[in-house]
Design an enzyme around this catalytic site. Sequence first.
Site, PDB file in Angstrom:
ATOM      1  N   GLY A   1       0.866  -1.183   0.000  1.00 35.92           N
ATOM      2  CA  GLY A   1       0.000   0.000   0.000  1.00 35.92           C
ATOM      3  C   GLY A   1       0.904   1.234   0.000  1.00 35.92           C
ATOM      4  O   GLY A   1       1.784   1.357   0.866  1.00 35.92           O
TER       5      GLY A   1
ATOM      6  N   ARG B   1       9.978  -1.040  -4.781  1.00 32.95           N
ATOM      7  CA  ARG B   1       8.707  -0.962  -5.517  1.00 32.95           C
ATOM      8  C   ARG B   1       8.710   0.368  -6.271  1.00 32.95           C
ATOM      9  O   ARG B   1       8.548   1.432  -5.679  1.00 32.95           O
ATOM     10  CB  ARG B   1       7.513  -1.083  -4.550  1.00 32.95           C
ATOM     11  CG  ARG B   1       7.543  -2.433  -3.852  1.00 32.95           C
ATOM     12  CD  ARG B   1       6.218  -3.088  -3.601  1.00 32.95           C
ATOM     13  NE  ARG B   1       5.313  -3.241  -4.685  1.00 32.95           N
ATOM     14  CZ  ARG B   1       3.986  -3.306  -4.517  1.00 32.95           C
ATOM     15  NH1 ARG B   1       3.461  -3.198  -3.308  1.00 32.95           N
ATOM     16  NH2 ARG B   1       3.186  -3.482  -5.543  1.00 32.95           N
TER      17      ARG B   1
ATOM     18  N   GLN C   1      -5.786  -8.580  -2.602  1.00 30.65           N
ATOM     19  CA  GLN C   1      -5.846  -7.567  -1.538  1.00 30.65           C
ATOM     20  C   GLN C   1      -7.288  -7.200  -1.200  1.00 30.65           C
ATOM     21  O   GLN C   1      -7.580  -6.798  -0.076  1.00 30.65           O
ATOM     22  CB  GLN C   1      -5.099  -6.295  -1.975  1.00 30.65           C
ATOM     23  CG  GLN C   1      -3.598  -6.442  -2.099  1.00 30.65           C
ATOM     24  CD  GLN C   1      -3.175  -6.792  -3.507  1.00 30.65           C
ATOM     25  OE1 GLN C   1      -3.891  -7.481  -4.233  1.00 30.65           O
ATOM     26  NE2 GLN C   1      -2.007  -6.331  -3.916  1.00 30.65           N
TER      27      GLN C   1
ATOM     28  N   ASP D   1      -1.417   5.106  -6.262  1.00 27.58           N
ATOM     29  CA  ASP D   1       0.010   4.962  -5.926  1.00 27.58           C
ATOM     30  C   ASP D   1       0.828   6.124  -6.456  1.00 27.58           C
ATOM     31  O   ASP D   1       1.930   6.387  -5.977  1.00 27.58           O
ATOM     32  CB  ASP D   1       0.547   3.634  -6.473  1.00 27.58           C
ATOM     33  CG  ASP D   1      -0.158   2.472  -5.775  1.00 27.58           C
ATOM     34  OD1 ASP D   1      -1.319   2.194  -6.119  1.00 27.58           O
ATOM     35  OD2 ASP D   1       0.443   1.892  -4.863  1.00 27.58           O
TER      36      ASP D   1
ATOM     37  N   ASN E   1      -2.736   3.183 -10.294  1.00 32.83           N
ATOM     38  CA  ASN E   1      -3.243   2.393  -9.157  1.00 32.83           C
ATOM     39  C   ASN E   1      -3.187   0.919  -9.519  1.00 32.83           C
ATOM     40  O   ASN E   1      -2.801   0.539 -10.639  1.00 32.83           O
ATOM     41  CB  ASN E   1      -4.673   2.837  -8.806  1.00 32.83           C
ATOM     42  CG  ASN E   1      -5.122   2.282  -7.465  1.00 32.83           C
ATOM     43  OD1 ASN E   1      -4.391   2.345  -6.470  1.00 32.83           O
ATOM     44  ND2 ASN E   1      -6.311   1.704  -7.401  1.00 32.83           N
TER      45      ASN E   1
END
Length: 348
Positions: free
Chosen positions: A53, A95, A200, A241, A251
Site C-alpha cells: 500500500g 517498488r 488484496q 500509488d 493504481n
Amino acid sequence: MPGKNRDSLEPVRWKSGVLEAIDQTRLPGRLVYVRMRTVDQVCSAIRSMKVRGAPLIGVAGGYGLVLAALKIRDGDLSQARSQLRKSADSLISTRPTGVNLRWAVERVFKASFQVDSVASLGDELRREADAILREELEAAHNIGRFGAGLIEDGDTVLTHCNAGALATAGYGTALAVVRSAVEDGKNVSVIATETRPLLQGSRLTAFELSRDRIPVRVICDNAAAQLMAQGVVDKVIVGADRILGTGHVTNKIGTLPIALAAKFHSVPFYVAAPVSTLDLVTDPSRVVIEERDQREVLLIGGRRFSPQNVGALNPAFDITPPELVTGIVTDRGVVSQPLAENIRAMFG
Ligand code: MRU
C-alpha cells in the site's frame, strides 16, 4: 482525529529500535507483526508485500532508513551519508511505481543534513520518520472528512484492491471516505473486488471492513461492469500509488477497466489519496509499471493452474487517464474537473 478508533488497526509501529508492521501476507487468517531490525529486512518485507500500500510503504521506508542510520557507529558524517544514500536507493528500488516511498525516504535522508555528529543521526532521522507517520495518519482522517460529503445515505461503494487502514499509517484513503461517512451516521455498503493476483480486496479490504462491521461483499474482478449495468453500484472510490500533474492516476492493476466501465455506466469514479501521492513532475509515458513474478499469476495457493510450458504477464499497476476520473479526494480538499488545471491551482 488520529487515534479516534481505539481498536483500529495499527499497520506499522516503532518499538524500542524495532520496526513492526502487520504481515499482510498472513491476513485474514492471522494478525501477526513482522519485526524488522535492518534496512535489508525492510526492503525484503516491502518486496514480498508483507508491507504494502503506497502510503504505508512510504512510512516503512522512512523507518528503514532510520534502522540503517542506527547501525552506523563510526566514520565521519560524509561517509555516513554516502552509506545512507545507498540504503535509501535500495529502499526506493523495492517498488518503483508508487511515489510515496521515494518521497518519504528522501525526506528522512534529508534529515541527515541537520546533524553535526554521526552519534545523533539515528535520533534525528527517527524524528523525521515519526513526523511522517503522524502526518500520514492525520492526512488519512482529513481525506475521510473531505470525502464523506460525496457519499449519500444508502450508497453502495465499489472499491478495488485495498486502500484501507492496512495500506496506510491507519484509517485508509478510499476506505477513510467510507469510514468517515459511516461515522457521520450514513448507511454505506461496500463491494470489494477480489483483486487478482494477490487478492488484496478479498483478503484485506473485506477483513478490515468486516472488523469494523461495515457491510462488505466480495466480487470477482470481472463482475464490476455487470454490477454497474444492473445499477447496483452508486460510486467507485479507489486509492492511488501515483497521481500526476496531468491528473493521470496510477493504481492497482484492474483500476482502468473499472474506470472505463464506470464512465460507460455514468457511475461517479473517485480517487482518494494523500498529497504525498502527488507527482507533479513525471510525464505519464515515463511512469514505471512494476512487473512482478509470473508465479503470482500462474499459481494459486501454491498450486499451478496453467500448463507447465505457459508463461504469464504480471503488471502490478495501470494508469487511468484524467477524463475517466470524477474527482480526487485529498487531505487538502477535493480536486474536481478539469483535474490538471485544478491540481495546478491547489498544489502547483
Ligand atoms: O500492490 P499493492 O497492494 O501495494 O497496491 C496497492 C494499491 O494499488 C492501492 O490501491 C494503493 O496503494 C492505494 S493505497 C491507499
